[in-house]
Enzyme design. Structure first.
Site, PDB file in Angstrom:
ATOM      1  N   LYS A   5      -7.978  59.510 -32.309  1.00  0.00           N
ATOM      2  CA  LYS A   5      -8.672  60.766 -32.615  1.00  0.00           C
ATOM      3  C   LYS A   5      -9.915  60.508 -33.469  1.00  0.00           C
ATOM      4  O   LYS A   5     -10.969  61.106 -33.251  1.00  0.00           O
ATOM      5  CB  LYS A   5      -7.720  61.729 -33.330  1.00  0.00           C
ATOM      6  N   SER A  27       0.164  68.569 -35.369  1.00  0.00           N
ATOM      7  CA  SER A  27       1.257  69.162 -36.141  1.00  0.00           C
ATOM      8  C   SER A  27       1.600  68.318 -37.352  1.00  0.00           C
ATOM      9  O   SER A  27       2.389  68.746 -38.191  1.00  0.00           O
ATOM     10  CB  SER A  27       2.508  69.294 -35.261  1.00  0.00           C
ATOM     11  N   HIS A  48      -3.197  73.991 -34.969  1.00  0.00           N
ATOM     12  CA  HIS A  48      -1.902  73.555 -34.433  1.00  0.00           C
ATOM     13  C   HIS A  48      -1.364  74.632 -33.495  1.00  0.00           C
ATOM     14  O   HIS A  48      -0.850  75.654 -33.932  1.00  0.00           O
ATOM     15  CB  HIS A  48      -0.911  73.299 -35.573  1.00  0.00           C
ATOM     16  N   GLU A  60      -1.520  77.597 -36.075  1.00  0.00           N
ATOM     17  CA  GLU A  60      -1.768  77.325 -37.492  1.00  0.00           C
ATOM     18  C   GLU A  60      -3.206  76.825 -37.622  1.00  0.00           C
ATOM     19  O   GLU A  60      -3.578  75.827 -37.009  1.00  0.00           O
ATOM     20  CB  GLU A  60      -0.801  76.265 -38.017  1.00  0.00           C
ATOM     21  N   ASN A  98       6.555  73.662 -39.487  1.00  0.00           N
ATOM     22  CA  ASN A  98       7.370  72.445 -39.409  1.00  0.00           C
ATOM     23  C   ASN A  98       7.970  72.061 -40.759  1.00  0.00           C
ATOM     24  O   ASN A  98       8.973  71.350 -40.811  1.00  0.00           O
ATOM     25  CB  ASN A  98       6.551  71.280 -38.858  1.00  0.00           C
TER      26      ASN A  98
END
Length: 286
Positions: A5, A27, A48, A60, A98
């Protein structure tokens, strides 16, 4: 994944215009760390999307220190235009949902390991207590047992032993097999299962709100929209009463050697104030 990324955003940074906003769907990766791969950290955010992203409305949105308010507003507007419900969360391990969902799964495995109940009973009790269609073991089978273990490992490294995967979860991941959920649920064990699952969720949610990871309202939205729970943690605490909720949390704290949340102690049995309607007034228009 993080390196891939970073390389991608670094290449894009040299191609797109200076007003472009970067948003990474993640996440678990640190948004601030990803932003360092570019020359525009003020225009870099996390987004997210929840599984399945075509059907699940929750997103999110994760700003970082120094995020340009205009960039944040643009990302929130984009999410809403796409038919999503965005919640703003801090760039911290597990973000908001999470942070309590992974311990929920982990506690289910711990209950199986210590013979609190079998898998069929834990799943049935969770379905009833949370108003959901899949209990924790069936859900892990659907999304992948290794994913649950990986998420717990990440939280454990960042936040400590309580979040780390249960030994049995590691074993099941190593076996490369789904959970064998079978048998007749034992209704007599439902209350014990529900109390333990809600106890860890209440503890995490109260601490998350206390540290400013997300608002109480957004934590509840995350549970209801993202996880399809019937009620969010703070709504459930209000429903059963703060004294009953505090008792669940006390048992979780004793079991896992955790600090009792100051926020719950300060409530002294009073319900949480939850505001789901925001009133803004500009130039005499509400």
């Amino acid at each position: 994944l993080e390196r891939a990324k970073k390389e991608l955003f670094s290449r894009l940074d040299a191609i797109v215009g200076p007003q472009a906003v970067f948003a990474s769907n993640t996440s678990s990766l640190s948004v601030a760390e990803l932003a360092r791969s570019t020359r525009r950290p003020a225009r870099f955010l996390g987004m997210h999307f929840f599984f399945h992203p075509v059907k699940n409305r929750l997103v999110e949105v994760v700003p970082i220190a120094g995020t340009d308010p205009a960039a944040l507003a643009a990302v929130l507007a984009f999410a809403r235009a796409a038919g999503k419900t965005p919640i703003e969360v801090r760039d911290c391990p597990g973000f908001a949902v999470n942070r309590f969902f992974v311990p929920w799964l982990n506690e289910a495995v711990r209950m199986l390991a210590d013979d609190t109940a079998d898998m069929a009973t834990i799943d049935a009790a969770a379905e009833r207590a949370f108003g959901i269609g899949l209990g924790p073991f069936a859900l892990m089978n659907a999304t992948g047992v290794p994913i649950a273990c990986h998420a717990a490992e990440g939280l454990g490294r960042a936040l400590g032993a309580f979040y780390a995967p249960a030994a049995l979860l590691r074993e099941q991941t190593g076996a490369k097999a789904p959970w064998a959920v079978a048998g007749e649920p034992q209704a007599a064990r439902f209350a014990a299962v529900s109390e333990r699952l809600w106890g860890v969720v209440f503890w995490v949610a109260a601490g998350l709100a206390e540290e400013g990871g997300a608002t109480r309202e957004d934590i509840d939205r995350g549970a209801r929209i993202g996880l399809r729970w019937e009620r969010g943690p703070f709504e459930e605490m209000n429903r059963i009463g703060l004294e009953a909720a505090a008792a669940c949390v006390s048992k979780a704290c004793e079991r896992h050697s955790l600090r009792f949340p100051a926020g719950i102690r300060e409530r002294a049995g009073r319900p949480w104030e939850l505001r789901y309607v925001e009133l803004l007034k500009e130039d005499g228009v509400a």
